[in-house]
Enzyme design. Structure first.
Site, PDB file in Angstrom:
ATOM      1  N   SER A  67      29.538   3.634  16.899  1.00 44.08           N
ATOM      2  CA  SER A  67      29.937   4.763  17.883  1.00 44.08           C
ATOM      3  C   SER A  67      31.217   4.325  18.361  1.00 44.08           C
ATOM      4  O   SER A  67      32.390   4.404  17.531  1.00 44.08           O
ATOM      5  CB  SER A  67      29.073   4.663  18.759  1.00 44.08           C
ATOM      6  OG  SER A  67      29.297   5.615  19.923  1.00 44.08           O
ATOM      7  N   ASP A 289      28.724  11.389  19.031  1.00 47.88           N
ATOM      8  CA  ASP A 289      27.683  11.950  19.772  1.00 47.88           C
ATOM      9  C   ASP A 289      27.835  12.137  21.265  1.00 47.88           C
ATOM     10  O   ASP A 289      27.170  12.441  22.222  1.00 47.88           O
ATOM     11  CB  ASP A 289      26.358  10.921  19.399  1.00 47.88           C
ATOM     12  CG  ASP A 289      26.625   9.695  19.997  1.00 47.88           C
ATOM     13  OD1 ASP A 289      27.696   9.465  20.383  1.00 47.88           O
ATOM     14  OD2 ASP A 289      25.990   8.791  19.997  1.00 47.88           O
ATOM     15  N   GLU A 388      24.552  12.538  30.270  1.00 42.31           N
ATOM     16  CA  GLU A 388      25.142  11.419  31.261  1.00 42.31           C
ATOM     17  C   GLU A 388      26.672  11.833  31.501  1.00 42.31           C
ATOM     18  O   GLU A 388      27.288  12.438  30.628  1.00 42.31           O
ATOM     19  CB  GLU A 388      24.915  10.089  30.312  1.00 42.31           C
ATOM     20  CG  GLU A 388      23.372   9.587  30.227  1.00 42.31           C
ATOM     21  CD  GLU A 388      23.175   8.251  29.361  1.00 42.31           C
ATOM     22  OE1 GLU A 388      22.702   7.596  30.048  1.00 42.31           O
ATOM     23  OE2 GLU A 388      23.638   8.352  28.121  1.00 42.31           O
ATOM     24  N   ALA A 389      27.214  11.143  32.407  1.00 37.98           N
ATOM     25  CA  ALA A 389      28.624  11.353  32.746  1.00 37.98           C
ATOM     26  C   ALA A 389      29.349  11.072  31.638  1.00 37.98           C
ATOM     27  O   ALA A 389      30.371  11.704  31.384  1.00 37.98           O
ATOM     28  CB  ALA A 389      28.871  10.500  33.987  1.00 37.98           C
ATOM     29  N   ASN A 390      28.880  10.064  30.848  1.00 35.65           N
ATOM     30  CA  ASN A 390      29.720   9.757  29.592  1.00 35.65           C
ATOM     31  C   ASN A 390      29.851  10.683  28.449  1.00 35.65           C
ATOM     32  O   ASN A 390      30.568  10.702  27.392  1.00 35.65           O
ATOM     33  CB  ASN A 390      29.300   8.615  28.810  1.00 35.65           C
ATOM     34  CG  ASN A 390      27.897   8.302  28.411  1.00 35.65           C
ATOM     35  OD1 ASN A 390      27.397   9.536  27.982  1.00 35.65           O
ATOM     36  ND2 ASN A 390      27.185   7.227  28.310  1.00 35.65           N
ATOM     37  N   ARG A 517      20.856  -2.327  39.839  1.00 37.67           N
ATOM     38  CA  ARG A 517      19.813  -2.567  38.675  1.00 37.67           C
ATOM     39  C   ARG A 517      20.122  -3.397  37.866  1.00 37.67           C
ATOM     40  O   ARG A 517      21.238  -3.711  37.634  1.00 37.67           O
ATOM     41  CB  ARG A 517      19.684  -0.940  37.773  1.00 37.67           C
ATOM     42  CG  ARG A 517      20.973  -0.426  37.305  1.00 37.67           C
ATOM     43  CD  ARG A 517      20.856   0.875  36.594  1.00 37.67           C
ATOM     44  NE  ARG A 517      20.354   0.399  35.117  1.00 37.67           N
ATOM     45  CZ  ARG A 517      20.871   0.373  34.071  1.00 37.67           C
ATOM     46  NH1 ARG A 517      22.172   0.014  33.935  1.00 37.67           N
ATOM     47  NH2 ARG A 517      20.272  -0.035  32.995  1.00 37.67           N
ATOM     48  N   GLY A 520      20.613  -4.142  30.853  1.00 41.41           N
ATOM     49  CA  GLY A 520      19.440  -4.419  29.757  1.00 41.41           C
ATOM     50  C   GLY A 520      19.955  -5.403  29.024  1.00 41.41           C
ATOM     51  O   GLY A 520      19.233  -5.893  27.863  1.00 41.41           O
ATOM     52  N   THR A 521      21.340  -5.902  29.059  1.00 35.35           N
ATOM     53  CA  THR A 521      21.753  -6.720  27.997  1.00 35.35           C
ATOM     54  C   THR A 521      22.301  -8.240  28.363  1.00 35.35           C
ATOM     55  O   THR A 521      22.538  -9.063  27.492  1.00 35.35           O
ATOM     56  CB  THR A 521      22.976  -6.107  27.049  1.00 35.35           C
ATOM     57  OG1 THR A 521      23.790  -5.650  28.160  1.00 35.35           O
ATOM     58  CG2 THR A 521      22.348  -4.891  26.275  1.00 35.35           C
ATOM     59  N   ARG A 526      23.969  -4.641  37.989  1.00 37.85           N
ATOM     60  CA  ARG A 526      24.977  -3.523  38.266  1.00 37.85           C
ATOM     61  C   ARG A 526      25.000  -3.087  39.641  1.00 37.85           C
ATOM     62  O   ARG A 526      23.915  -2.731  40.066  1.00 37.85           O
ATOM     63  CB  ARG A 526      24.929  -2.561  37.013  1.00 37.85           C
ATOM     64  CG  ARG A 526      25.033  -3.164  35.545  1.00 37.85           C
ATOM     65  CD  ARG A 526      25.086  -2.104  34.500  1.00 37.85           C
ATOM     66  NE  ARG A 526      25.041  -2.977  33.219  1.00 37.85           N
ATOM     67  CZ  ARG A 526      26.185  -3.418  32.678  1.00 37.85           C
ATOM     68  NH1 ARG A 526      27.483  -3.515  33.250  1.00 37.85           N
ATOM     69  NH2 ARG A 526      26.265  -3.956  31.416  1.00 37.85           N
TER      70      ARG A 526
END
Length: 557
Positions: A67, A289, A388-390, A517, A520-521, A526
């Protein structure tokens, strides 16, 4: 598993030794790493894809892409039978396969999993996996590794679909499993014909108003999206698409270009400057995407006005809501279907966009961060829109509502009444938008035709609301799992007292909003903060970061 199958797996897996000292994990984006580390992993994901096809009795997709990552990276992910992401239930198996230290360990894992899942490996059952890759130089060799993985399962075939955008492969998997034509040409034809249908239904009095023009300039991120958009534009008459930063232009993939860069840095991508001031500009990411729009200001500061995924969602929601109201008001269409429209966001959506959508009377739902959660929630509605904002998102139509629209449009003789046109428009949107996954090409066409329909310039669209200033930070912690959240990650449940401290801090700021939050990685928490001014948002985020550090930081352990 019979002797022939065991021997085939042992022989083929011995050609792909896993890299030493590297542990890979299957996430939302599949596996991603430096391409040199991936041949063994991609081979093993080929095996997983073949087993998934045997288990589901359906065609599965395997896409090789990283991506928006740099060009030296690559990755691999699975498309499930509905064109969506791999079932979460299979992700631990993907991790175990990728990290098995030897062919013998691999064989044991496969045997155990096949038995547990009740997968029939009789050598008679048929499996098919569609393979796709983006334009990265490492794609060819990794595709061959995937092919060898798939064909190491007796009865499984790998079909190379060529160089594709990620959404094209997901679309093909979904279409093949629905029993319809699914070549790349079929994809282009479905998008272009539904776009033309929507153009034909634009009200005469709305076209060419408010400075709207028929030209859009698109940054292709030096990736696959620019190449495919050039093919697609040849099928469109009324829309002028200028493609810059196509992979054929000699630039480096995702280097100073692309939706991820534009959205995060809020600056013009390479190949754009003040001569583009006021023109409608858009940017795709590396595998097409994600989609964002932007406006280049007249002065040459390099900064842009970003029109992000939240604004794209708002545009789609306004248009679809209008069509539904025409349907419901129209007496000419009997048995009007009261369709339920839902909008889905994460806590990262700008508060101004959420307020705007609520003021329109729309049902706004929140999910935890991650496309899989958004997609799942959107599927609960007759029409569900998520972004999402992205710039990653899409519109989902329930099968029952599409069936209702198809039945109604068959009854229409002239399509002259507004309610009849609305039914035709919604049916065309359901075909134009990629319902498998976020798709920058189909999203771009839908944005363009809605702007024409509304008679809006990009400036008019961008003025729907003004984003609240925000700031994101991350705080290193000893153990990210010590943070437990609820209410779509907006409230901290544990450690006790942290949420109350965040509330007290947030209450000091006009239009303040803040949440934390766990990543995840990595072992970080954050922090996201919003307020009425940038200075206030910065101060709030810093204050809450200090609170997180006090409760959970490396010093507190």
């Amino acid at each position: 598993m019979n002797d022939e199958q065991q021997s085939l797996l042992l022989n083929s897996s011995s050609r792909f030794s896993p890299p030493q000292g590297v542990k890979l994990s299957y996430g939302t984006a599949g596996f991603r790493a430096d391409a040199s580390l991936l041949p063994s992993t991609v081979y093993r994901v080929g095996i997983l894809a073949a087993l998934r096809s045997l288990k589901t009795g359906s065609i599965i997709g395997l896409m090789i892409t990283a991506s928006h990552n740099k060009v030296s990276d690559n990755g691999v992910k699975i498309a499930d039978p509905n064109g969506g992401m791999l079932s979460q239930h299979w992700e631990p198996f993907a991790d175990a396969l990728a990290n098995a230290p030897s062919p013998q360990h691999l064989l044991v894992l496969i045997n155990e999993f096949v038995a547990k899942e009740g997968i029939l490996m009789d050598g008679v059952s048929h499996a098919e996996v569609l393979l796709g890759r983006d334009t990265r130089p490492s794609g060819d060799a990794l595709l061959e590794a995937a092919r060898q993985g798939v064909t190491s399962i007796v009865g499984a075939v790998a079909t190379d679909m060529g160089v594709l955008t990620t959404p094209q492969l997901h679309w093909m998997v979904r279409a093949r499993n629905k029993g319809v034509q699914a070549s790349e040409q079929d994809y282009f034809e479905q998008l272009s014909s539904s776009f033309r249908c929507l153009e034909d239904l634009i009200p005469a009095e709305k076209s060419k108003l408010d400075g709207v023009n028929n030209k859009v300039v698109v940054d292709g991120s030096n990736g696959v999206g620019g190449v495919k958009l050039k093919v697609l534009r040849s099928l469109l008459n009324a829309l002028v698409v200028e493609v810059r930063n196509s992979s054929e232009d000699g630039g480096v993939l995702n280097d100073g270009v692309g939706a991820d860069y534009v959205q995060k840095e809020k600056v013009v991508p390479h190949g754009f400057d003040s001569k583009d001031a006021g023109i409608r500009c858009a940017s795709l990411d590396g595998d097409a995407d994600r989609l964002v729009y932007f406006i280049v200001p007249p002065e040459s500061s390099g900064r842009i006005d970003l029109v992000d995924g939240d604004k794209i969602l708002s545009l789609f929601a306004i248009f679809i809501r209008e069509q539904l109201s025409f349907l419901n008001e129209n007496e000419g269409i009997k048995n009007s279907h009261q369709a339920r429209l839902g909008v889905v966001q994460t806590a990262y959506a700008n508060g101004a966009s959420t307020n705007y959508l609520k003021q329109l009377g729309l049902e706004v739902n929140f999910t935890p961060t991650g496309v899989k959660y958004l997609h799942e929630k959107a599927a609960e509605f007759d029409i569900g829109i998520y972004f999402e904002a992205n710039g990653h998102g899409t519109v989902l139509f329930s099968e029952s509502f599409v069936g209702w629209l198809e039945a109604r449009t068959k009854e229409i003789s002239s399509g002259s009444k507004e309610g009849e046109k609305a039914a035709l428009r919604l049916l065309a949107v359901s075909k134009l938008i990629n319902q498998a996954v976020g798709d920058a090409l189909s999203g771009l066409l839908l944005v363009e035709v809605i702007l024409q329909h509304m008679g809006w310039s990009i400036h008019r669209w961008n003025e729907l609301y003004h984003d609240l200033p925000s700031r994101q930070l991350k705080v290193k912690v000893a153990d990210r799992n010590a943070v437990i959240t609820a209410n779509a990650e907006t409230v901290v449940v544990s450690p006790p007292g942290l949420q109350e401290a965040i509330n007290a801090e947030t209450g000091k700021y006009h239009q303040g909003r803040c949440f934390v939050r766990p990543s995840g990685t990595e072992d970080v928490v954050r922090v996201y903060a919003e307020a009425s001014t940038q200075e206030a948002a910065d101060t709030l985020s810093n204050s809450v970061a200090k609170l997180v550090d006090q409760f959970l930081g490396l010093g507190s352990s």
